[in-house]
Scaffold this motif. Sequence first.
Motif, PDB file in Angstrom:
ATOM      1  N   GLY A 183       0.821  -1.212   0.000  1.00 29.33           N
ATOM      2  CA  GLY A 183       0.000   0.000   0.000  1.00 29.33           C
ATOM      3  C   GLY A 183       0.853   1.259   0.000  1.00 29.33           C
ATOM      4  N   PRO A 184       0.212   2.421  -0.130  1.00 27.64           N
ATOM      5  CA  PRO A 184       0.949   3.691  -0.085  1.00 27.64           C
ATOM      6  C   PRO A 184       1.554   3.920   1.294  1.00 27.64           C
ATOM      7  CG  PRO A 184      -1.417   4.088  -0.008  1.00 27.64           C
ATOM      8  CD  PRO A 184      -1.247   2.627  -0.291  1.00 27.64           C
ATOM      9  N   LYS A 185       2.744   4.475   1.315  1.00 30.02           N
ATOM     10  CA  LYS A 185       3.438   4.706   2.572  1.00 30.02           C
ATOM     11  C   LYS A 185       3.084   6.098   3.106  1.00 30.02           C
ATOM     12  CE  LYS A 185       5.438   0.741   2.337  1.00 30.02           C
ATOM     13  NZ  LYS A 185       5.002  -0.342   3.233  1.00 30.02           N
ATOM     14  N   LEU A 186       2.536   6.101   4.302  1.00 38.14           N
ATOM     15  CA  LEU A 186       2.152   7.357   4.939  1.00 38.14           C
ATOM     16  C   LEU A 186       3.125   7.691   6.056  1.00 38.14           C
ATOM     17  CD1 LEU A 186      -1.703   6.780   5.242  1.00 38.14           C
ATOM     18  CD2 LEU A 186      -0.494   8.048   3.464  1.00 38.14           C
ATOM     19  N   THR A 187       3.246   8.977   6.326  1.00 35.14           N
ATOM     20  CA  THR A 187       4.098   9.435   7.422  1.00 35.14           C
ATOM     21  C   THR A 187       3.224  10.051   8.501  1.00 35.14           C
ATOM     22  OG1 THR A 187       5.940   9.895   5.922  1.00 35.14           O
ATOM     23  CG2 THR A 187       5.987  10.966   8.078  1.00 35.14           C
ATOM     24  N   ILE A 188       3.423   9.590   9.713  1.00 38.27           N
ATOM     25  CA  ILE A 188       2.693  10.154  10.849  1.00 38.27           C
ATOM     26  C   ILE A 188       3.700  10.882  11.729  1.00 38.27           C
ATOM     27  CG2 ILE A 188       1.209   9.660  12.826  1.00 38.27           C
ATOM     28  CD1 ILE A 188       0.389   7.077  11.453  1.00 38.27           C
ATOM     29  N   GLN A 189       3.445  12.140  12.000  1.00 34.87           N
ATOM     30  CA  GLN A 189       4.343  12.933  12.828  1.00 34.87           C
ATOM     31  C   GLN A 189       3.952  12.817  14.299  1.00 34.87           C
ATOM     32  OE1 GLN A 189       6.948  14.488  11.625  1.00 34.87           O
ATOM     33  NE2 GLN A 189       6.498  14.290   9.435  1.00 34.87           N
ATOM     34  N   ARG A 190       4.957  12.800  15.159  1.00 37.54           N
ATOM     35  CA  ARG A 190       4.681  12.803  16.597  1.00 37.54           C
ATOM     36  C   ARG A 190       3.860  14.024  16.984  1.00 37.54           C
ATOM     37  NH1 ARG A 190       6.041  15.554  20.660  1.00 37.54           N
ATOM     38  NH2 ARG A 190       7.461  16.805  19.398  1.00 37.54           N
ATOM     39  N   ARG A 191       4.133  15.151  16.312  1.00 37.79           N
ATOM     40  CA  ARG A 191       3.414  16.385  16.607  1.00 37.79           C
ATOM     41  C   ARG A 191       1.927  16.249  16.297  1.00 37.79           C
ATOM     42  NH1 ARG A 191       5.599  21.504  13.514  1.00 37.79           N
ATOM     43  NH2 ARG A 191       4.896  20.200  11.789  1.00 37.79           N
ATOM     44  N   THR A 192       1.598  15.455  15.265  1.00 39.83           N
ATOM     45  CA  THR A 192       0.184  15.246  14.933  1.00 39.83           C
ATOM     46  C   THR A 192      -0.546  14.574  16.089  1.00 39.83           C
ATOM     47  OG1 THR A 192       0.722  15.051  12.580  1.00 39.83           O
ATOM     48  CG2 THR A 192      -1.399  14.164  13.299  1.00 39.83           C
TER      49      THR A 192
END
Length: 271
Positions: A47-56
């Motif tokens: 699948g598509p690679k998503l980035t999750i930020q700690r700040r989010t």
Amino acid sequence: MANPSNSKQSTSYEAFGACLTKLIRQRGFSSDEQLVRKAMQGQKEDGPKLTIQRRTISNWRNGKSAPRSKDDPRFQLVLDALNLSEDQQAELLSLLEKPSVTTSQEAQPQPQKPKLSGRQKSMMIGAAILGLGLVLGIPFLYSDDVPTYLSEIPEDELRLSESGFVLPASDKRAIEEKDLISLTGWELYIARNEIFARKGRPFVKDTSMCLQRHFDSWAKSADKANGWYKKQAGGLSLSDLEHRNTETIRTYECTQRGGQMTCTGKLTPCR
């Protein structure tokens, strides 16, 4: 005045954040970084690679923002990482699905400010300047530094030829620095401008009022048969020699005398 819809939105964000924080702790996560790593590891290989930020995650927990919807792919990764029960997930989603959370502030209709015309803007700026002047005692209206101008050049400051020139041949030969050394500031002022006056140039500014009066005194009339000045409207044309002579005098004034004389009776620094 605060926008009521923004207050409701903030309250719902906080409720969502408080619930999310409680569930994160219940599921044994000790930090936002730990939850982010777990969520990122749960992505499908194909699948598509998503980035999750700690700040989010931090913003969600602290009520500063919330996922756009329950279908937000990053939110889904977080839910998978938390592995919530049906009741826990339902509790969290119920807070997320409130309209005040999912509706962004930008989507709210904002009243449009009326556009001001150029004249209205100028009037507002003028009023602001006047108001500032009143507060400060209007120093710019009653300043001691307002220049005053002489109406005539002191006669004892000028040495003129019989024909009324400081440098009678400035339209016929090149002027050199040696021609200027003995001249006063007023004489340099006249010498530079008499080159233009020969062509009939008028001197209409306040700073050159005394200059106009001087050349008017050399206008041809019944009382002054040898007069030569004749004021003319429109552009004037100098020869190359005359151009060079005006520049020679100007350069000497600026570099050797520290400025140019004007009808204020003082030297004005050259620009």
